[in-house]
Design a protein around this motif. Sequence first.
Motif, PDB file in Angstrom:
ATOM      1  N   GLU A 109       0.210  -0.993   0.034  1.00 59.95           N
ATOM      2  CA  GLU A 109       0.102   0.174   0.425  1.00 59.95           C
ATOM      3  C   GLU A 109       1.077   1.013   0.432  1.00 59.95           C
ATOM      4  N   GLY A 110       1.662   0.904   0.526  1.00 61.67           N
ATOM      5  CA  GLY A 110       3.236   2.166   0.580  1.00 61.67           C
ATOM      6  C   GLY A 110       3.211   2.552  -0.870  1.00 61.67           C
ATOM      7  N   THR A 111       4.208   1.428  -1.440  1.00 61.75           N
ATOM      8  CA  THR A 111       4.336   1.835  -3.264  1.00 61.75           C
ATOM      9  C   THR A 111       3.554   2.314  -4.098  1.00 61.75           C
ATOM     10  N   ARG A 112       1.708   1.870  -3.682  1.00 55.91           N
ATOM     11  CA  ARG A 112       0.958   2.462  -5.030  1.00 55.91           C
ATOM     12  C   ARG A 112       0.654   3.884  -4.410  1.00 55.91           C
ATOM     13  N   TRP A 113       0.956   3.893  -2.847  1.00 56.71           N
ATOM     14  CA  TRP A 113       0.232   5.339  -2.733  1.00 56.71           C
ATOM     15  C   TRP A 113       1.532   6.421  -3.546  1.00 56.71           C
ATOM     16  N   LEU A 114       2.847   5.765  -3.069  1.00 52.61           N
ATOM     17  CA  LEU A 114       3.789   7.084  -3.726  1.00 52.61           C
ATOM     18  C   LEU A 114       4.496   6.606  -5.028  1.00 52.61           C
ATOM     19  N   PHE A 115       3.469   5.852  -5.732  1.00 55.48           N
ATOM     20  CA  PHE A 115       4.234   5.026  -7.422  1.00 55.48           C
ATOM     21  C   PHE A 115       2.615   5.399  -8.667  1.00 55.48           C
ATOM     22  N   GLY A 116       1.495   5.045  -7.478  1.00 56.52           N
ATOM     23  CA  GLY A 116      -0.161   4.988  -8.105  1.00 56.52           C
ATOM     24  C   GLY A 116      -0.157   2.829  -8.399  1.00 56.52           C
ATOM     25  N   SER A 117      -1.160   2.612  -8.724  1.00 56.34           N
ATOM     26  CA  SER A 117      -1.347   1.380  -9.322  1.00 56.34           C
ATOM     27  C   SER A 117      -0.665   1.051 -10.677  1.00 56.34           C
ATOM     28  N   LEU A 213      12.904  -6.540 -17.703  1.00 57.02           N
ATOM     29  CA  LEU A 213      12.622  -7.683 -18.862  1.00 57.02           C
ATOM     30  C   LEU A 213      10.657  -8.062 -18.297  1.00 57.02           C
ATOM     31  N   GLN A 214      10.297  -7.254 -17.367  1.00 48.56           N
ATOM     32  CA  GLN A 214       8.786  -7.472 -16.919  1.00 48.56           C
ATOM     33  C   GLN A 214       8.467  -5.604 -16.572  1.00 48.56           C
ATOM     34  N   SER A 215       7.144  -6.024 -16.498  1.00 51.92           N
ATOM     35  CA  SER A 215       6.843  -4.634 -16.136  1.00 51.92           C
ATOM     36  C   SER A 215       6.921  -4.859 -13.856  1.00 51.92           C
ATOM     37  N   VAL A 216       7.271  -3.072 -13.682  1.00 50.94           N
ATOM     38  CA  VAL A 216       7.517  -2.922 -12.829  1.00 50.94           C
ATOM     39  C   VAL A 216       6.247  -2.390 -11.929  1.00 50.94           C
ATOM     40  N   GLN A 217       5.343  -3.853 -10.520  1.00 53.65           N
ATOM     41  CA  GLN A 217       4.604  -3.721 -10.305  1.00 53.65           C
ATOM     42  C   GLN A 217       3.879  -4.335  -9.009  1.00 53.65           C
ATOM     43  N   VAL A 218       3.461  -3.259  -8.432  1.00 50.14           N
ATOM     44  CA  VAL A 218       2.836  -3.608  -7.334  1.00 50.14           C
ATOM     45  C   VAL A 218       2.562  -5.236  -6.540  1.00 50.14           C
ATOM     46  N   GLY A 219       3.486  -5.918  -5.670  1.00 47.25           N
ATOM     47  CA  GLY A 219       3.199  -7.388  -6.138  1.00 47.25           C
ATOM     48  C   GLY A 219       3.518  -8.280  -6.417  1.00 47.25           C
ATOM     49  N   MET A 220       4.611  -7.499  -7.286  1.00 49.63           N
ATOM     50  CA  MET A 220       5.882  -8.710  -8.155  1.00 49.63           C
ATOM     51  C   MET A 220       6.199  -9.510  -7.391  1.00 49.63           C
ATOM     52  N   GLY A 221       6.858  -9.429  -6.059  1.00 45.62           N
ATOM     53  CA  GLY A 221       7.213  -9.705  -5.511  1.00 45.62           C
ATOM     54  C   GLY A 221       7.317 -11.039  -4.320  1.00 45.62           C
ATOM     55  N   GLU A 222       5.855 -11.297  -4.841  1.00 48.56           N
ATOM     56  CA  GLU A 222       4.609 -12.001  -4.230  1.00 48.56           C
ATOM     57  C   GLU A 222       5.114 -13.863  -4.763  1.00 48.56           C
ATOM     58  N   PRO A 223       5.141 -13.799  -5.785  1.00 40.99           N
ATOM     59  CA  PRO A 223       5.205 -15.001  -6.508  1.00 40.99           C
ATOM     60  C   PRO A 223       6.830 -15.582  -6.440  1.00 40.99           C
ATOM     61  N   VAL A 224       7.661 -15.120  -6.765  1.00 45.52           N
ATOM     62  CA  VAL A 224       8.836 -14.860  -6.786  1.00 45.52           C
ATOM     63  C   VAL A 224       9.614 -15.478  -5.152  1.00 45.52           C
TER      64      VAL A 224
END
Length: 306
Positions: A109-117, A213-224
């Motif tokens: 949520e902090g990242t979404r607040w700083l950079f948007g969705s 190599l891919q888009s940078v987005q909120v939640g990208m770390g959980e699958p990895v």
Amino acid sequence: MSTALLIEQLLNGLQFGVMLFLMAAGLTLIFGVMGLINLAHGSLYMVGAFACAAVAAATGSFWLGLAASLAAAAAAGALVEIVVIRRLYERDHLDQVLATFALILIFSEGTRWLFGSFPLYLDIPSALSGAVELPGGARYPLYRLAIIGVGIVVAAGLYMLISKTRLGMRIRAGESDREMIGALGVDIRTLYTVVFALGAALAGLAGALVGALQSVQVGMGEPVLILAFVVIVIGGIGSIKGALIGAILVGLVDTLGRFLLPKLFVAFMGPSQGTTMGAAIASMLIYVVMAFILAFRPRGLFSANA
């Protein structure tokens, strides 16, 4: 199937495995020294990716972005360790899981607040934007080869750090008997903060490298993060060597499985059904491999000190 195509898939698997190693090395280092289950490790991967994308966009330099990813992830890791994690060392694993899961939500949520969705995008640096020719005539991206090279350098650097330096000696001693090294005058709190920041920096580096190599987005770390846990369970919790071998194994099995199994099933079941069945089995193949390894080596391939 051509030789060039097979070599390309092998390199893709190796590159994927190296990225997983950068994640898993920090995760297994933190668990091995501190005995801490850190579900927020994927969030530090995301922090590194966003820091790299934001700085690269502001300055036009991917390399400054890469440096920013290391600094931001390490700083975030140190801050999290001091403010939150330090209070969890004597608590049971359930408390650690709940607290670090809460950190995932806070980071997201902090990242979404700083950079948007909306996702951010990183351009591959011009020096690494070309391709090299593989045997058989196919061309392979230079940037992906650079990621493999970075992983090898980091693995060698970690080996030297853990086995040849005073800090490494303290880290290994902390894995074995933290009370004893505390009694000998080592500042355990500082050691834990340094280890946590180092593990976070490795996760941030992985996020920055993959961000191109891919888009940078909120939640990208959980699958990895899920795959990183598979890696350390296969390799042996607390073992850097195990993290490297396990990551390469997972990367190759996952990539080759997704490439070869649909082709194999198509030969027996027809195009539509064979592709669907092959893709479904390929998606669970690494978990089958993990179960097989644990059936014979319940502690993983290597011990914590390997």
